[in-house]
Design a protein around this motif. Structure first.
Motif, PDB file in Angstrom:
ATOM      1  N   LEU A 130      80.535  30.667  47.792  1.00 41.14           N
ATOM      2  CA  LEU A 130      79.327  29.766  47.827  1.00 41.14           C
ATOM      3  C   LEU A 130      78.140  30.224  48.557  1.00 41.14           C
ATOM      4  CD1 LEU A 130      78.582  26.658  47.155  1.00 41.14           C
ATOM      5  CD2 LEU A 130      79.630  26.195  49.216  1.00 41.14           C
ATOM      6  N   GLU A 131      78.270  31.077  49.750  1.00 45.46           N
ATOM      7  CA  GLU A 131      76.965  31.447  50.069  1.00 45.46           C
ATOM      8  C   GLU A 131      76.444  32.208  49.296  1.00 45.46           C
ATOM      9  OE1 GLU A 131      74.376  31.607  53.168  1.00 45.46           O
ATOM     10  OE2 GLU A 131      75.822  30.521  53.082  1.00 45.46           O
ATOM     11  N   SER A 132      76.941  33.212  48.745  1.00 42.08           N
ATOM     12  CA  SER A 132      76.332  34.031  47.611  1.00 42.08           C
ATOM     13  C   SER A 132      75.395  33.363  46.646  1.00 42.08           C
ATOM     14  CB  SER A 132      77.175  34.786  46.810  1.00 42.08           C
ATOM     15  OG  SER A 132      78.042  35.573  47.828  1.00 42.08           O
ATOM     16  N   CYS A 133      75.989  32.081  46.147  1.00 45.80           N
ATOM     17  CA  CYS A 133      75.310  31.536  45.279  1.00 45.80           C
ATOM     18  C   CYS A 133      74.023  30.630  45.824  1.00 45.80           C
ATOM     19  CB  CYS A 133      76.306  30.424  44.482  1.00 45.80           C
ATOM     20  SG  CYS A 133      77.538  31.084  43.454  1.00 45.80           S
ATOM     21  N   ARG A 134      74.333  30.237  47.177  1.00 48.61           N
ATOM     22  CA  ARG A 134      73.251  29.609  47.869  1.00 48.61           C
ATOM     23  C   ARG A 134      71.926  30.584  48.316  1.00 48.61           C
ATOM     24  NH1 ARG A 134      76.818  26.884  52.589  1.00 48.61           N
ATOM     25  NH2 ARG A 134      77.009  24.896  51.900  1.00 48.61           N
ATOM     26  N   SER A 135      72.274  31.921  48.358  1.00 45.80           N
ATOM     27  CA  SER A 135      71.326  32.951  48.384  1.00 45.80           C
ATOM     28  C   SER A 135      70.522  33.107  47.074  1.00 45.80           C
ATOM     29  CB  SER A 135      71.813  34.168  49.051  1.00 45.80           C
ATOM     30  OG  SER A 135      70.903  35.256  48.979  1.00 45.80           O
ATOM     31  N   MET A 136      71.359  33.098  46.062  1.00 44.39           N
ATOM     32  CA  MET A 136      70.890  33.306  44.794  1.00 44.39           C
ATOM     33  C   MET A 136      69.836  32.064  44.524  1.00 44.39           C
ATOM     34  SD  MET A 136      73.818  34.636  42.275  1.00 44.39           S
ATOM     35  CE  MET A 136      75.023  35.918  42.771  1.00 44.39           C
ATOM     36  N   ILE A 137      70.425  30.936  44.598  1.00 41.51           N
ATOM     37  CA  ILE A 137      69.453  29.828  44.518  1.00 41.51           C
ATOM     38  C   ILE A 137      68.263  29.770  45.241  1.00 41.51           C
ATOM     39  CG2 ILE A 137      68.968  27.200  45.112  1.00 41.51           C
ATOM     40  CD1 ILE A 137      70.967  27.631  42.700  1.00 41.51           C
ATOM     41  N   ALA A 138      68.292  30.288  46.487  1.00 38.40           N
ATOM     42  CA  ALA A 138      66.925  30.215  47.324  1.00 38.40           C
ATOM     43  C   ALA A 138      66.118  31.529  46.711  1.00 38.40           C
ATOM     44  CB  ALA A 138      67.482  30.742  48.953  1.00 38.40           C
ATOM     45  N   LEU A 139      66.642  32.572  46.303  1.00 44.29           N
ATOM     46  CA  LEU A 139      65.586  33.726  45.810  1.00 44.29           C
ATOM     47  C   LEU A 139      65.260  33.185  44.684  1.00 44.29           C
ATOM     48  CD1 LEU A 139      68.141  36.542  46.816  1.00 44.29           C
ATOM     49  CD2 LEU A 139      66.001  36.183  48.089  1.00 44.29           C
ATOM     50  N   MET A 140      65.683  32.545  43.788  1.00 40.46           N
ATOM     51  CA  MET A 140      65.319  32.358  42.369  1.00 40.46           C
ATOM     52  C   MET A 140      64.655  30.691  42.353  1.00 40.46           C
ATOM     53  SD  MET A 140      66.345  34.885  40.641  1.00 40.46           S
ATOM     54  CE  MET A 140      65.696  34.253  39.133  1.00 40.46           C
ATOM     55  N   ASP A 141      64.511  30.136  43.414  1.00 37.42           N
ATOM     56  CA  ASP A 141      63.897  28.797  43.376  1.00 37.42           C
ATOM     57  C   ASP A 141      62.338  28.848  43.757  1.00 37.42           C
ATOM     58  OD1 ASP A 141      63.161  26.209  43.836  1.00 37.42           O
ATOM     59  OD2 ASP A 141      64.259  26.055  45.949  1.00 37.42           O
ATOM     60  N   THR A 142      61.622  28.795  42.450  1.00 36.29           N
ATOM     61  CA  THR A 142      60.151  29.078  42.625  1.00 36.29           C
ATOM     62  C   THR A 142      59.490  27.849  43.310  1.00 36.29           C
ATOM     63  OG1 THR A 142      60.016  28.430  40.367  1.00 36.29           O
ATOM     64  CG2 THR A 142      60.067  30.694  41.098  1.00 36.29           C
ATOM     65  N   ASP A 143      59.939  26.675  43.025  1.00 37.14           N
ATOM     66  CA  ASP A 143      59.175  25.342  43.598  1.00 37.14           C
ATOM     67  C   ASP A 143      59.829  24.863  44.836  1.00 37.14           C
ATOM     68  OD1 ASP A 143      61.664  24.512  42.574  1.00 37.14           O
ATOM     69  OD2 ASP A 143      60.852  23.152  41.238  1.00 37.14           O
ATOM     70  N   GLN A 173      59.392  31.446  56.363  1.00 38.83           N
ATOM     71  CA  GLN A 173      59.678  30.566  54.967  1.00 38.83           C
ATOM     72  C   GLN A 173      60.559  31.755  54.024  1.00 38.83           C
ATOM     73  OE1 GLN A 173      55.993  29.198  53.919  1.00 38.83           O
ATOM     74  NE2 GLN A 173      56.678  26.993  54.281  1.00 38.83           N
ATOM     75  N   LEU A 174      59.964  32.866  53.841  1.00 38.85           N
ATOM     76  CA  LEU A 174      60.475  34.109  53.153  1.00 38.85           C
ATOM     77  C   LEU A 174      61.714  34.588  53.612  1.00 38.85           C
ATOM     78  CD1 LEU A 174      59.790  35.969  50.691  1.00 38.85           C
ATOM     79  CD2 LEU A 174      58.589  37.330  52.404  1.00 38.85           C
ATOM     80  N   THR A 175      61.933  34.662  54.695  1.00 42.04           N
ATOM     81  CA  THR A 175      63.126  35.376  55.366  1.00 42.04           C
ATOM     82  C   THR A 175      64.445  34.401  55.783  1.00 42.04           C
ATOM     83  OG1 THR A 175      62.189  35.200  57.497  1.00 42.04           O
ATOM     84  CG2 THR A 175      62.159  37.100  56.340  1.00 42.04           C
ATOM     85  N   MET A 176      63.992  33.203  56.045  1.00 45.42           N
ATOM     86  CA  MET A 176      65.083  32.158  56.527  1.00 45.42           C
ATOM     87  C   MET A 176      65.778  31.610  55.240  1.00 45.42           C
ATOM     88  SD  MET A 176      65.510  32.331  59.538  1.00 45.42           S
ATOM     89  CE  MET A 176      66.429  30.753  59.900  1.00 45.42           C
TER      90      MET A 176
END
Length: 271
Positions: free
Chosen positions: A144-157, A266-269
């Protein structure tokens, strides 16, 4: 060898014989050799008997004229996607891709619901359902943590979810990276080692230096220096997203960006 500052790939050593090397390659505390070579350009490679180990070495080079030496490393960069050519009649492969697109959109709509966006748990479900069909990957699936990271990295808005276009981009990337992973997982163990990871990163279009390769190993490899499919994809998603973020901030293209503390956090957290 020709003058180069780039990290040498395996093919270089397959097609270029060594000019000098230690006579006996055995596991000893200390090995020393002395060579006399004609003037030329050379690459000198210290190595350990067992792979993935660190050790100190001393190298002395005596020359009649001044000689220059430096560590061979890549420029840090990522390949930009090439623009697709227009005006050609769709091939059979393109038509199959279009059908896959429609099926993909229908599946996404079923998962996403009315808002047409998916969160980390929904992303985990759809990715793991697809991964289960690929028995050769031998993976327990995405955490789940991996998918949270993917969401954050792909979430442009900044919504905490990803829309269809963002998910499509992520899925296309994962498919291409999956092929690379399978190419280097030659023993079908479900993992690749840290040396193979260097070549995999290069095949994916990223050029990194030795320090960054070491960071990837420390961050994503297990105690045996192996990287599983989950960690492999998470590493590539982060690399892809961080390069895109850097290029977005690098307005003048000089390779240098300036961030205030809020932008940095914002970018790192979130990522």
């Amino acid at each position: 060898m020709h003058s180069t500052k780039h990290h040498l790939q395996k093919d270089f050593f397959l097609y270029n014989a060594s000019k000098a090397r230690s006579k006996t390659y055995i596991n000893m505390r200390e090995i020393s050799e002395r060579f006399r070579l004609p003037p030329n350009e050379y690459v000198i490679i210290p190595s350990t008997y067992e792979p993935h180990q660190e050790g100190e070495f001393i190298l002395r080079v005596f020359s009649e004229k001044r000689s220059l030496s430096e560590e061979a490393e890549n420029m840090i960069e990522a390949e930009r996607p090439s623009k697709k050519k227009k005006g050609k009649r769709p091939s059979a492969k393109a038509r199959e891709s279009s059908e896959e697109e429609n099926q993909f959109r229908n599946i996404f709509q079923q998962i996403a619901g009315d808002d047409m966006e998916i969160n980390a748990e929904e992303l985990r479900n759809v990715l793991n359902n697809v991964v289960k069909k690929h028995k050769d990957l031998k993976t327990e699936g995405f955490e789940l943590e991996s998918c949270r990271s993917m969401i954050a990295l792909m979430d442009t808005d900044g919504s905490g979810k990803i829309n269809f276009d963002e998910f499509r981009h992520l899925w296309d990337k994962i498919k291409s990276w999956q092929k690379i992973f399978k190419r280097y997982d030659t023993d079908h163990s479900g993992t690749i080692n840290s040396y193979e990871m260097r070549n995999a990163v290069n095949d994916a279009g990223f050029r990194l230096n030795n320090q960054l390769y070491d960071i990837i190993t420390m961050r994503y490899a297990d105690k045996n220096m192996n990287i599983d499919f989950d960690s492999f994809i998470c590493c590539f998603v982060r690399l892809d997203a961080m390069f895109r973020a850097f290029h977005a901030f690098d307005k003048d293209g000089d390779g240098i960006i300036k961030l205030n503390v809020l932008e940095w956090l914002q970018l790192t957290m979130y990522a």
